[in-house]
Design an enzyme around this catalytic site. Sequence first.
Site, PDB file in Angstrom:
ATOM      1  N   ASP A   1       0.868  -1.202  -0.189  1.00 13.84           N
ATOM      2  CA  ASP A   1      -0.008  -0.051   0.162  1.00 13.84           C
ATOM      3  C   ASP A   1       0.854   1.323  -0.018  1.00 13.84           C
ATOM      4  O   ASP A   1       2.055   1.302   0.349  1.00 13.84           O
ATOM      5  CB  ASP A   1      -0.988   0.001   1.240  1.00 13.84           C
ATOM      6  CG  ASP A   1      -1.974  -0.988   1.143  1.00 13.84           C
ATOM      7  OD1 ASP A   1      -2.251  -1.485  -0.007  1.00 13.84           O
ATOM      8  OD2 ASP A   1      -2.342  -1.638   2.215  1.00 13.84           O
TER       9      ASP A   1
ATOM     10  N   TYR B   1       3.815  -9.291   7.721  1.00 14.67           N
ATOM     11  CA  TYR B   1       3.457  -7.749   7.977  1.00 14.67           C
ATOM     12  C   TYR B   1       3.585  -7.669   9.625  1.00 14.67           C
ATOM     13  O   TYR B   1       3.382  -8.365  10.262  1.00 14.67           O
ATOM     14  CB  TYR B   1       2.183  -7.573   7.557  1.00 14.67           C
ATOM     15  CG  TYR B   1       1.575  -7.809   6.068  1.00 14.67           C
ATOM     16  CD1 TYR B   1       1.870  -6.694   5.088  1.00 14.67           C
ATOM     17  CD2 TYR B   1       1.266  -9.180   5.654  1.00 14.67           C
ATOM     18  CE1 TYR B   1       1.287  -6.873   3.737  1.00 14.67           C
ATOM     19  CE2 TYR B   1       1.043  -9.334   4.254  1.00 14.67           C
ATOM     20  CZ  TYR B   1       1.165  -8.154   3.513  1.00 14.67           C
ATOM     21  OH  TYR B   1       0.702  -8.568   2.130  1.00 14.67           O
TER      22      TYR B   1
ATOM     23  N   TYR C   1      -5.503  -9.519   2.111  1.00 17.09           N
ATOM     24  CA  TYR C   1      -5.601  -7.798   2.576  1.00 17.09           C
ATOM     25  C   TYR C   1      -5.498  -7.797   3.894  1.00 17.09           C
ATOM     26  O   TYR C   1      -6.323  -7.969   4.603  1.00 17.09           O
ATOM     27  CB  TYR C   1      -6.720  -7.234   1.744  1.00 17.09           C
ATOM     28  CG  TYR C   1      -7.051  -7.269   0.181  1.00 17.09           C
ATOM     29  CD1 TYR C   1      -6.363  -6.183  -0.257  1.00 17.09           C
ATOM     30  CD2 TYR C   1      -7.875  -8.113  -0.314  1.00 17.09           C
ATOM     31  CE1 TYR C   1      -6.427  -6.013  -1.684  1.00 17.09           C
ATOM     32  CE2 TYR C   1      -7.942  -8.036  -1.632  1.00 17.09           C
ATOM     33  CZ  TYR C   1      -7.289  -6.686  -2.327  1.00 17.09           C
ATOM     34  OH  TYR C   1      -7.404  -6.685  -3.738  1.00 17.09           O
TER      35      TYR C   1
END
EC number: 5.4.99.25
Length: 427
Positions: A240, A306, A378
Site C-alpha cells: 500500500d 507484516y 488484504y
Amino acid sequence: MDVLEVAARATGTGPVCDACLGRLVADRSFGLSNAERGSALRTSLALRDDEDYEPVETADCWVCEGRCTEFDEWAERAAEAVEDVEFATYNVGTRPPPLIEENEALLREEAGLDDDAGEPFKSEFNREVGKRFGRLTETEVSFDRPDVQFTIDLAEDEIDAKVNSTFVYGRYRKLERDIPQTEWPCRECKGSGRQGADPCDHCGGSGYLYDDSVEEYTAPVVEDVMDGTEATFHGAGREDVDALMLGTGRPFVIEVEEPRRRRVDTDRLQADINAFADGAVEVEGLRLATYDMVERVKEHDAAKRYRAEVAFDADVDADALAAAVEELEGTTVEQYTPNRVDHRRASITRERDVYEATAELDDARHAIVEIHGEGGLYIKELISGDEGRTEPSLAGLLGVGAEVTALDVVAVEGEDEPFEREEFFRE
C-alpha cells in the site's frame, strides 16, 4: 534420386552458382558449406561425364542473382550498425526478394526435388552472414533472446538493427510512507494535468497523485547508466502507498530498452541509486538478469510478513487478543473485494491463508499485530473486517472495532522456492 543426377538437372537450367547448387543437397554430409557441396558436385559431374570443368561466377547465377557474394558486405554493415552498442549475443534474419524465392522453387522443381528439399536461401543467408558477423565482433549467436537482432531486407537494401532490452534484478526497501511503487496518474484528469483549459484541481496540475515513487527513485538511474531509451519497473506485487517496505525488501526488475551499455558494475549502480533516493528508498542485491526474471517476479507465488499498528474502538485485554489471534492463525480467510480498491479490482470473493499470527498489546486500545500470510491477503481488512467483507477478522473475533494505523511489510519471499534462480541471471 542420385545427387549427381540432381546436379545434372540443376546445372542444365542455366548458370547456377556453387552455393545455390549445394543448397539443394544441404542435408547431405555435415561439415561442408553449401558452396563446398556445390563445387564438389560440379567437379564430380564433370568427372562422371568426362566433360570440361566449367565453374560458374556467382554474379551470373540466375537463382540468387549474385546475392551469395554479399555475405561479407552484410556482416560488415551489421557490425557498423551496432558499433557503439555493448552486446554479447546476436541473431540475423533475412527477407529475400520474392523473385529469389520463386527462382529456388523453380530450381527444385527442375531438379526433380520436393518443395522442402535442401535448405532455403534465407536460412543460408542468415547463417553465413551471422558467422561472419560473429567473427568480426567476437560475439555468439543466440536463437532465444539475443542482445541485438538484425533483419536484412535485400529488396530494399536495408538492415534493421534491434537492440533488445536488458534487465537488472534487486530488492527494494521503502523507508518513507506515502510513496507508491510506480507513477500514479491522477484519476480525474487521467494524467494530463488539465481539466479543460484549467489545471486539474485534484492533482494540482501535475497529472500525478504523488510527487515520487519507487520507480522514479530507481529506474531513471539504471536507464542513465545503461544509456537506454526508456526504463520500466516490474515489482513482485506492491505494498500500500502508506505502508513501509522493510526487512529483506521486495523483489523487482528494471527493464531498460535499447541499452548501449550492458556490462555495468552493479555494486556501483546500487550505490548510485541509494544516493539518488536519499533515504526514501534503498536497494540491495542488484544483479544483471534475463527476461525470465521479469516473469518470475510478476508471477511467482509469494508469501508476505507484516507488522501492523492497530487501534481499537474499546478496551481489549491481553487474553481476548491472544485468543482471537490464535483463531486467525492457520485459517483460510474469505475476502470480498475491499471497499478501498473496488473501483479498480474485480468484485469477487478471494480465499487467502493466514500462516502465522501474533499480537502484543501496547495498552488497552493499541497493539502490534504480526501476520505471515499468503500473497494477496488484504491485511488492513483482516484486522478491520471491512464492514463484513472479510471473514473472519480480528475485529469480528474481538467484537471490537479495529483499524490499522500503520503498516509495514517486513518480508516478501517465494512460497515454495526463492525468487532468485541462478539460470535467470547473467554474468
